[in-house]
Scaffold this motif. Structure first.
Motif: not given
Length: 629
Positions: A378-380, A405-409, A431-434, A439-442
């Motif tokens: 339950m990553e989120r 699973f980073l993009e899930m949170v 590896g091989g990921l985005n 760091d999606n903040g202002l």
């Protein structure tokens, strides 16, 4: 491989053509003796075959997830029999929300003739096109891509909405059902009254433990019924019980769930009912199983299969290897050891998402149970719990999972940032990921993305940033890495080394240009740079352990040379290289610029991934030479 072993492989010891075609009618919930005998024959045939070929993955030293696929063979045999009975009523795809049960899909491909059965013995091998999750368009006969655990049911809802006149099936699991996506999918299925049937393998085993122990109150039948699905409960190893429940679900006009009770890997010695059954079957267990089934001779071949190893010897690094993902937990323990148990309990909370053995948290669980929470897949929710614990300025949450699973949170990361929470996150298997979008903040709020190069730097980073305020992200790879060495043979990131957030490490000074790299690509780039220097090309090397902060002093140094080459194992489109050129131009620095990163799907295997992506030292040398001309 001996001639005898090669001959055994060439013949393939199981006759999949002997699979018995059974036609089942859901309006007849009781099996005849002939149907029962045929189904039991098919179950044994497929399970024997599955144990045999997945153990090749174990012999090669790669993973392979035998248990879940082995478990659900009875359900698969019943669905195939339904498809034989009246194919027009069904979407004839056995969707599976547990992608790691990929052995099922490969066996089905061989059964229908799309894949040569002999090719199953290349299970999980590099360049075999038999990866760890099913990939549509890659493997002959595979009919869908699964993605991450618990992501298929929502997609299969759409398939059902597109085929309202047919019944659609999806194999589920007690682990996948822990994901929030499935709760949303259940609500939509009920609201739209689509004819979807979820067959859930409730074996009470996930990677790190048993849901009945770490998720008290978690009850699949009650959960499904609470959403409004029709629910049947079956004993998975009793084919009559299982068919009765499946036929009831199929006969019902609307969404239905069959909760299939069984111990994991029933009948497999040593691993039945244990967490060890989740991954690939050990050779010893496969051998005992085959012997019990009167097939012991087949197990002799495993001794002939050897793991594929790289023979390349890297310059400038130790022969000893260390796992950064494991060292993370050991480094956290070093911090916690400085606190009393009571102080640690009040100040720190570490929450696991059923991956403690893979992401380094297991050592924290063992040594500092006072701070540890075992939680589900339950990553989120788990990330937000860590953030909520760190809402107080003097408290600190620790969260960890796989980088995939980073993009899930991301939304949860935004919430944590808006609330000034203190969270240290470790994302392993990177590896091989985005990863950069963590760091999606202002720009007025700084969060740091750290990617240590070796175990020593992992320790240095964790010790330095553990009690820093705000969001901090640490990444590591699945594979072990060597220690980076100085010219005198001592470890670069030990002794007098002091980690400073945002500062780059100058590994080697250079005059003609610099390679900028980080993480697992530092030791590979180090080897390439040393090779170039031996040939008279004075190339420098920079380690950038903090990916999203510009070291103004270093960028001025390297930007005034002839070239800058960024080398990374992250996605080339979105990684450090995609940003570094802009950083140079913003400062009116105009060296020749190049960057190398992952550009294509993986090839399977382990170490083979790097040359597959063109990121091996020789490829780096070629790029350096091009830029230096």
């Amino acid at each position: 491989m001996t001639a005898a072993a090669a001959n055994l492989v060439e013949k393939f010891p199981f006759d999949l053509q002997s699979f018995k075609k059974v036609k089942l009618d859901p309006s007849k919930p009781k099996l005849s003796s002939e149907e029962r005998d045929a189904l039991n024959y098919n179950i044994h045939l497929l399970r024997d075959t599955m144990v045999y070929f997945t153990a090749f993955g174990s012999a090669r030293g790669v993973s392979g997830h035998t248990g879940g696929a082995y478990d659900t063979v009875p359900e698969v045999c019943l669905l195939l029999a339904l498809f034989e009975g009246d194919a027009d009523k069904y979407v004839k795809i056995i969707f599976d929300e547990a992608g790691h049960r990929v052995a099922t899909q490969y066996l089905l491909s061989a059964l229908e003739g799309s894949l040569d059965a002999k090719h199953l013995l290349n299970y999980r091998a590099a360049n075999s096109k038999l990866p760890g999750h099913p990939e549509l368009g890659l493997t002959p006969g595979v009919k869908f891509s699964s993605g991450r655990l618990g992501h298929m049911w929502p997609l299969v809802n759409g398939v059902a909405l597109a085929n309202r006149d047919k019944t659609v099936f999806c194999l589920g699991s007690d682990g996948a059902q822990q994901e929030g996506d499935d709760a949303e999918a259940a609500r939509l299925a009920v609201a739209q009254h689509i004819n979807i049937k979820i067959l859930i393998d409730d074996n009470n085993v996930t990677i790190a433990g048993h849901p009945s122990e770490y998720l008290k109150g978690y009850d699949l039948a009650k959960t499904m019924a609470g959403h409004g699905l029709k629910v049947s409960i079956a004993q998975g190893e009793d084919i009559d019980s299982l068919w009765s429940a499946v036929s009831e679900a199929v006969s019902y006009n609307g969404p239905a769930a069959v909760v299939v009770k069984r111990v994991m890997a029933p009948g497999i010695p040593d691993i039945e009912g244990t967490t060890h059954a989740h991954d690939v079957i050990p050779i010893s267990s496969a051998t005992k199983y085959l012997e019990k089934r009167g097939l012991g001779e087949l197990a002799k071949i495993y001794a002939e299969i050897k793991p594929s190893m790289s023979s390349y010897i890297y310059r400038g690094v130790s022969k000893e290897l260390g796992a950064n993902r494991v060292v993370f937990g050991e480094a956290v323990n070093m911090v916690l050891d400085t606190l009393s148990k009571e102080e640690a309990r009040k100040k720190v909370m570490v929450i696991d998402s059923d991956l403690e053995g893979s992401t380094g948290l297991k050592s924290i669980h063992q040594k500092h149970p006072e701070v540890f929470i075992s939680s589900g897949i339950m990553e989120r929710g788990n990330f937000s719990a860590a953030a909520g614990f760190g809402f107080d300025k003097d408290k600190f949450g620790v969260f960890s999972t796989f980088s995939a699973f980073l993009e899930m949170v991301i939304s949860e990361i935004t919430m944590a940032r808006l609330n000034n929470c203190n969270v240290l996150s470790h994302f392993s298997h990177s590896g091989g990921l985005n990863n950069m979008f963590a760091d999606n903040g202002l720009s007025d709020v700084q969060s740091f993305l750290y990617f240590p190069a070796d175990p020593a730097q992992m320790v240095a980073i964790v010790k330095e940033v553990f009690f820093h305020r705000g969001l901090r992200f640490i990444f590591s790879t699945r594979a072990k890495v060597p220690w980076i060495l100085k010219e005198d043979g001592s470890r670069f990131f030990e002794g007098s080394y002091k980690f400073i957030p945002g500062k780059d490490d100058v590994i080697l000074e250079g005059k003609v240009g610099y390679v900028v790299t980080f993480g697992d690509m530092l030791y590979r780039s180090y080897d390439a740079v040393l090779a170039c220097r031996e040939r008279g090309l004075d190339v420098g090397l920079i380690n950038k352990p903090c990916l999203n902060v510009v070291d103004e002093q270093v960028i001025q140094k390297i930007g005034k040379t002839g070239f800058v080459l960024v080398v990374e194992s992250l996605n080339q489109k979105t990684g450090l290289g995609s940003k570094f050129g802009t950083w140079l131009l913003e400062r009116q620095l105009t060296p020749k610029f190049g960057y190398m990163g992952s550009t294509k799907e993986g090839c399977g295997g382990l170490w083979e991934q790097i040359p597959h992506q063109g990121l091996d030292p020789q490829s780096i040398i070629v790029k350096i030479k091009q830029l230096s001309q």
